[in-house]
Design an enzyme around this catalytic site. Structure first.
Site, PDB file in Angstrom:
ATOM      1  CG  ASP A 219      27.566  49.800  42.601  1.00  0.00           C
ATOM      2  OD1 ASP A 219      28.299  50.701  42.150  1.00  0.00           O
ATOM      3  OD2 ASP A 219      26.556  50.046  43.294  1.00  0.00           O
ATOM      4  CG  ASP A 243      41.292  39.977  44.086  1.00  0.00           C
ATOM      5  OD1 ASP A 243      42.011  39.317  43.306  1.00  0.00           O
ATOM      6  OD2 ASP A 243      40.592  39.456  44.956  1.00  0.00           O
TER       7      ASP A 243
END
Ligand code: IPM
Ligand code: MN
Length: 370
Positions: A219, A243
């Site tokens: 994050d 990804d």
């Protein structure tokens, strides 16, 4: 030299962009006396239409007997809008990665000086950014057991030590040839698999004392990628975080249409643009072929053809410099997918010709290279 290349154009803009990469490889072949022999095969939605299978056995065989694999894109809106579809184009790509053992997905991200104004990020933040993402590609939540229960659903995320070790070595080796920093991105404050990644990667780091190892929660990393991307050199991460982070980082390059990738395995490796099948642009001759052409450059490097790779990158830079770019990079003065491919291929073959003249030819539709 002779090389067998499997070409899997796939869906949407895949065929158009792989055509341009082939054109460029042919130009390299002429210049250096190589013969590239292409074997075409279906994958994705087109393979479902033709064979009822997103990765037919014949396609896999073609790949297995090739020196390298050029891949376009897969995906079709008719599946995106139908989450209950049992057979999906993406399964073809995932099965291909697994079957060929393509465990290391390498995604370089650069801020091209000529495209800095295309990025929504501030110039001072992105000028000089040069990152390469090492994304694990054959394990994690993508490949764990998944299913439905009576009241819900599950996707298991699992990692074995060896799956972390082999890609970690690749990332550290790459860092040794670059700015000597590896940032491991994970979610070790929550996930057990991430804690295993930290453990294994820390052990391996000892073997590379010249490389600094940094660790970051995903994050925070997503935020740092926008706030201060210059802090990154080699990013090492698991399948799903890779990804997401690599799509995010494409913003730095000004367009997703610029980002190439290599998926390295034990034997045949695969080269593909990061972008998807972009169905809205399919057949319109407007898609940016540069990511696929730059993927062909990565293929050259992988096959040990370093000068050939340099030539391709120089030709892409020349196209950008001359403004021979598709509409994603220049909304007003742009060229078609084919024209960009022609320019790059032609530049490789006749470097002495001035690119200015070629641009004029292209503009008035007189190019001899179309
Ligand atoms: C990619 C794509 C694929 C992935 C999809 C099409 C399965 O997004 O190559 O990044 O998630 O790996
Ligand atoms: Mn993706």
């Amino acid at each position: 030299m002779n090389f067998k290349i499997a070409v899997l154009p796939g869906d949407g803009i895949g065929p158009e962009v792989t055509d341009q990469a082939i054109k460029v490889l042919n130009a390299v072949g002429i210049k250096y006396g190589h013969e590239f022999k292409y074997n075409f095969a279906d994958v994705g939605a087109i393979a479902i239409d033709n064979y009822g299978d997103p990765l037919p056995e014949a396609t896999l065989e073609t790949c297995l007997e090739s020196d390298a694999l050029l891949f376009g894109a897969i995906g079709h809106p008719k599946y995106d809008n139908d989450p209950s579809a049992k057979v999906r184009p993406e399964q073809g790509l995932l099965k291909l990665r697994k079957s060929l053992g393509l465990f290391a997905n390498i995604r370089p991200v650069k801020a091209y000086d000529l495209l800095i104004s295309k990025s929504p990020l501030k110039e001072e933040l992105i000028k000089g950014v040069d990152i390469v993402v090492y994304r694990e590609l054959t394990s994690g939540i993508y490949f764990g057991e998944k299913g439905r229960t009576e009241t819900g659903a599950f996707d298991h995320c699992t990692y074995e030590r060896y799956e972390i070790e082999r890609i970690a070595h690749k990332a550290f080796e790459a860092a040794q040839l670059r700015s000597k920093k590896v940032t491991l991105i994970d979610k070790a404050n929550v996930l057990e698999t991430s804690r295993l990644w930290r453990e294994v990667v820390s052990e391996i780091a000892v073997e590379y004392p010249d490389v600094v190892l940094d660790m970051m929660f995903v994050d925070n990393a997503a935020m740092q990628m926008i706030l201060n991307p210059k802090q990154f050199d080699v990013i090492l991460t698991e399948n799903m975080f890779g990804d997401i982070i690599s799509d995010e980082s494409s913003v730095i390059s000004g367009s997703l249409g610029m980002l190439p990738s290599a998926s390295i395995g034990a034997k045949t490796s695969m080269f593909e643009p990061i972008h998807g099948s972009f169905p809205q642009a399919a057949g319109k001759n407007i898609a940016n072929p540069m990511a696929t052409i730059l993927s062909a450059a990565m293929m050259m490097d992988h096959l040990g053809l370093a000068n050939e790779a340099i030539d391709i990158r120089e030709a892409v830079n020349a196209a950008m410099k001359e403004g021979i770019v598709t509409e994603d990079l220049d909304a007003k003065n742009n060229f078609s997918t084919q024209q960009v491919g022609d320019y790059i291929a032609d530049f490789i073959e006749e470097k002495q010709a001035t690119s200015k003249i070629k641009k004029d030819y292209l503009t008035i539709g007189l190019s001899t290279i179309i």
